[in-house]
Enzyme design. Structure first.
Site, PDB file in Angstrom:
ATOM      1  NE  ARG A 145     -14.525  -7.766   6.741  1.00 58.93           N
ATOM      2  CZ  ARG A 145     -14.110  -7.631   8.007  1.00 58.93           C
ATOM      3  NH1 ARG A 145     -12.828  -7.571   8.292  1.00 58.93           N
ATOM      4  NH2 ARG A 145     -14.966  -7.564   8.987  1.00 58.93           N
TER       5      ARG A 145
ATOM      6  CG  HIS B 238     -10.129  -1.893   6.655  1.00 62.89           C
ATOM      7  ND1 HIS B 238      -9.789  -2.916   7.503  1.00 62.89           N
ATOM      8  CD2 HIS B 238     -10.149  -0.775   7.431  1.00 62.89           C
ATOM      9  CE1 HIS B 238      -9.627  -2.452   8.727  1.00 62.89           C
ATOM     10  NE2 HIS B 238      -9.842  -1.154   8.709  1.00 62.89           N
TER      11      HIS B 238
END
Lengths: 209, 209
Positions: free
Chosen positions: A40, A43
């Site tokens: 994440r 990301h």
């Protein structure tokens, strides 16, 4: 008429993004749970190579997750961090607190001879057992360490990810060198920032999409 | 007692940071005004190499600055962008608008078959002459291009900096390929994000520290 060909479904975009990241990024330094958080964070910055700067202390994920599930507040150094946290993911409707814009920080900053970001920590009431997230200002992380050294209540875990060219790397190295026994997650060096910090919290808050 | 040696004065930190960036970054592709914006964007991500992905159309700075000085609103795709804008820097108390959390976006998203980030653009009232800042969702940038293609009022300038692994590079390439005559600033490829986007706006809003 121009035709744009793109995926329009949020979950599908997330799934495909995470697949690409897992294929391209070297996550071999991490446990499975740490890797979920690293994915994440990657990301959030668009850069698989960032992972080489991520460092999680061994007990970070368990302690940070435990605190969130127990309803601990999340103290943030910047409004952007606070507003990057997906409230609906939080397991216990946890309070998200940023005191940077509190009117008193200007006077506190003057008194302690530091930035407003550092001064804002003086207004963190209830830091014991909390999750602390520093995603912007190196001075806030240095100030946190000073307060801990002076005996401030211990947070459950520290996300130390200030970004920048002056003090960012140094403040994170100082946290790693002596974290007062508090588990931490860090992006070493100049990188970091509110998006990565919020992404780490969102990943801690709930596994999966 | 541990002693931490760091700069505690905000302006000094900014000045030294910008000096380091100007020394290390290759800004030769930019005009002086574009370079000022690039420096703040680099500052936001901690990576001097990011500059090679920055692209400003020739008229971007003048048009975006002109719009801000004329009081134009700033439409943002994400709360983090909106909250990264330093309101006190804005030259005309410009409205900063993010409609992502408007309750109507869920139904609009269902109707148009797109993400909530894309649906939120349907609620942007007054886009003609505005500054548009997309710092998170590629679908929002694609949706913007679709609306412009369908005849939507033209913003004064577009900041196109969504981040990510699915659609981010493609949406920005689409903007560059056909911007409907609207000046733009872009971070090509996967990088971008709310911090860089807000930094670009803060740099446009006022020159200097």
């Amino acid at each position: 008429m121009i035709s744009y060909d793109y995926i329009r479904e949020g979950d599908a975009i997330y799934r495909q993004s995470f697949n690409i990241i897992r294929k391209e990024a070297d996550l071999s330094a991490f446990t499975e749970e740490q890797a979920d958080i690293a994915v994440r964070m990657i990301h959030a910055c668009g850069l698989v190579g960032a992972a080489e700067h991520f460092l999680f202390s061994a007990d970070f994920v368990a302690k940070a997750r435990g605190a969130l599930h127990a309803g601990a507040p999340i103290f943030c150094d910047a409004e952007m961090v606070a507003h990057g946290i997906t409230r609906a993911r939080l397991p216990a409707d946890n309070p998200v607190i940023c005191t940077l814009r509190d009117g008193r920080t200007v006077e506190i900053a003057r008194t302690i001879g530091n930035t407003r970001s550092a001064a804002a920590l003086n207004l963190w009431d209830g830091m014991g057992g909390a999750l602390v997230a520093i995603g912007n200002a190196p001075t806030a992380l240095f100030r946190l360490l000073e307060l801990l050294d002076a005996g401030a209540p211990r947070p459950a875990a520290i996300i130390g990810m200030p970004v920048g060219f002056v003090g960012a790397a140094e403040s994170k190295d100082a946290l790693i060198a002596h974290s007062f026994g508090i588990p931490y997650a860090v992006v070493r060096g100049r990188m970091g920032g509110s998006a990565m910090t919020a992404a780490a919290i969102n990943a801690l808050a709930r596994a999966g999409l």
